[in-house]
Scaffold this motif. Structure first.
Motif, PDB file in Angstrom:
ATOM      1  N   THR A  26       5.947   0.971  -3.829  1.00  0.00           N
ATOM      2  CA  THR A  26       6.388   0.527  -2.061  1.00  0.00           C
ATOM      3  C   THR A  26       5.212   0.066  -1.175  1.00  0.00           C
ATOM      4  O   THR A  26       3.994   0.705  -1.737  1.00  0.00           O
ATOM      5  CB  THR A  26       6.681   2.197  -1.734  1.00  0.00           C
ATOM      6  N   LEU A  27       5.554  -1.006  -0.683  1.00  0.00           N
ATOM      7  CA  LEU A  27       4.716  -1.791   0.373  1.00  0.00           C
ATOM      8  C   LEU A  27       5.280  -1.865   2.406  1.00  0.00           C
ATOM      9  O   LEU A  27       6.953  -2.022   1.646  1.00  0.00           O
ATOM     10  CB  LEU A  27       4.539  -2.892  -0.863  1.00  0.00           C
ATOM     11  N   HIS A  28       3.944  -2.134   2.451  1.00  0.00           N
ATOM     12  CA  HIS A  28       5.267  -2.686   4.130  1.00  0.00           C
ATOM     13  C   HIS A  28       3.853  -4.053   4.108  1.00  0.00           C
ATOM     14  O   HIS A  28       2.799  -3.657   5.054  1.00  0.00           O
ATOM     15  CB  HIS A  28       5.266  -1.669   5.040  1.00  0.00           C
ATOM     16  N   ASN A  29       4.399  -4.381   4.696  1.00  0.00           N
ATOM     17  CA  ASN A  29       3.205  -5.622   5.293  1.00  0.00           C
ATOM     18  C   ASN A  29       3.384  -5.451   7.026  1.00  0.00           C
ATOM     19  O   ASN A  29       4.469  -5.763   7.059  1.00  0.00           O
ATOM     20  CB  ASN A  29       4.248  -7.538   4.724  1.00  0.00           C
ATOM     21  N   ILE A  30       2.209  -5.083   6.893  1.00  0.00           N
ATOM     22  CA  ILE A  30       1.872  -5.091   8.494  1.00  0.00           C
ATOM     23  C   ILE A  30       2.244  -5.925   9.443  1.00  0.00           C
ATOM     24  O   ILE A  30       2.505  -5.685  10.359  1.00  0.00           O
ATOM     25  CB  ILE A  30       0.763  -3.958   8.870  1.00  0.00           C
ATOM     26  N   HIS A  31       1.926  -7.357   8.798  1.00  0.00           N
ATOM     27  CA  HIS A  31       2.081  -8.852  10.104  1.00  0.00           C
ATOM     28  C   HIS A  31       3.866  -9.550   9.881  1.00  0.00           C
ATOM     29  O   HIS A  31       3.983  -9.973  10.763  1.00  0.00           O
ATOM     30  CB  HIS A  31       1.021  -9.645   8.996  1.00  0.00           C
TER      31      HIS A  31
END
Length: 167
Positions: A26-31
Motif C-alpha cells: 500500500t503506497l501513497h506518493n505524497i507528491h
C-alpha cells in the motif's frame, strides 16, 4: 489522479497449497497524490500488471521518468508492513530518481549519493503515519535486508536493497 488496484483476496487455494501467502503493498506518493493498494505477489509469482503500477507510482515525480523497481524493494516494504501489523499506506517521499534529478539534488546540496540506489529503482524514502522515523529505523535495521538511513530533518526513512549498512 488516484489509482487503486484490487484489495487482497480473502483466500487463495494455490497460495495455501504452496504454503505461500499473497503479498500486498500500500503506497501513497505524497507528491502526485497517487495511491496503490494491491496484491503484488501471489501463487509464487509477481503480478506483472501490478508491478507496472508500482513502477508508475514510484516514478521520478520531477521528470515523470518511470523505471523498473526492484521487486525485492517491494518485498522489503511488505515485510515492514507485516511487522507493523498494519495496512497503513507508506507515504513515499522519493522512489526512483532519474540521473538528471539526482544530479540536480546533489548540486543543490541535499547530500544525495552520486551513485544512489534510487537511480537503480532499488531505494525508497518513506514515512508511516503513526510511527516515528526512529521506530521504523530500528525495525528495518533488525531485518538486516539492505541499507537503512534515518533522516530526522526530513522526517523520513531511506531503505534500499543494497548491502546491509546504516547511517
Amino acid at each position: 489522479a488516484s489509482a487503486t488496484l484490487g484489495a487482497a483476496p480473502a483466500f487463495s487455494w494455490a497460495s495455501a497449497m504452496a504454503g505461500q501467502a499473497a503479498r500486498c503493498v500500500t503506497l501513497h506518493n505524497i507528491h502526485t497524490d497517487e495511491t496503490l493498494d494491491a496484491v503484488y505477489w501471489e501463487q509464487g509469482r509477481y503480478i506483472p500488471e501490478v508491478m507496472v503500477e508500482v513502477n508508475r507510482v514510484l516514478r521520478d515525480y520531477r521528470s515523470g521518468d518511470v523505471h523498473h523497481i526492484d521487486p525485492n524493494l517491494i518485498d522489503l516494504l511488505g515485510s515492514i508492513s507485516t511487522k507493523l501489523e498494519s495496512r497503513t499506506p507508506f507515504k513515499v517521499v522519493s522512489g526512483y530518481r532519474s540521473p538528471h534529478t539526482n544530479e540536480m539534488l546533489r548540486e543543490a546540496g541535499y547530500g544525495v549519493a552520486e551513485n544512489s540506489y534510487h537511480l537503480q529503482g532499488k531505494a525508497v524514502d518513506i514515512r508511516v503515519p503513526g510511527y516515528r522515523v526512529s521506530q521504523l529505523s530500528k525495525m528495518a535495521k533488525g531485518m538486516r535486508l539492505g541499507g537503512v538511513g534515518t533522516y530526522g530533518s526530513g522526517n523520513f526513512l531511506h531503505i534500499d536493497t543494497g548491502p546491509v549498512r546504516y547511517w
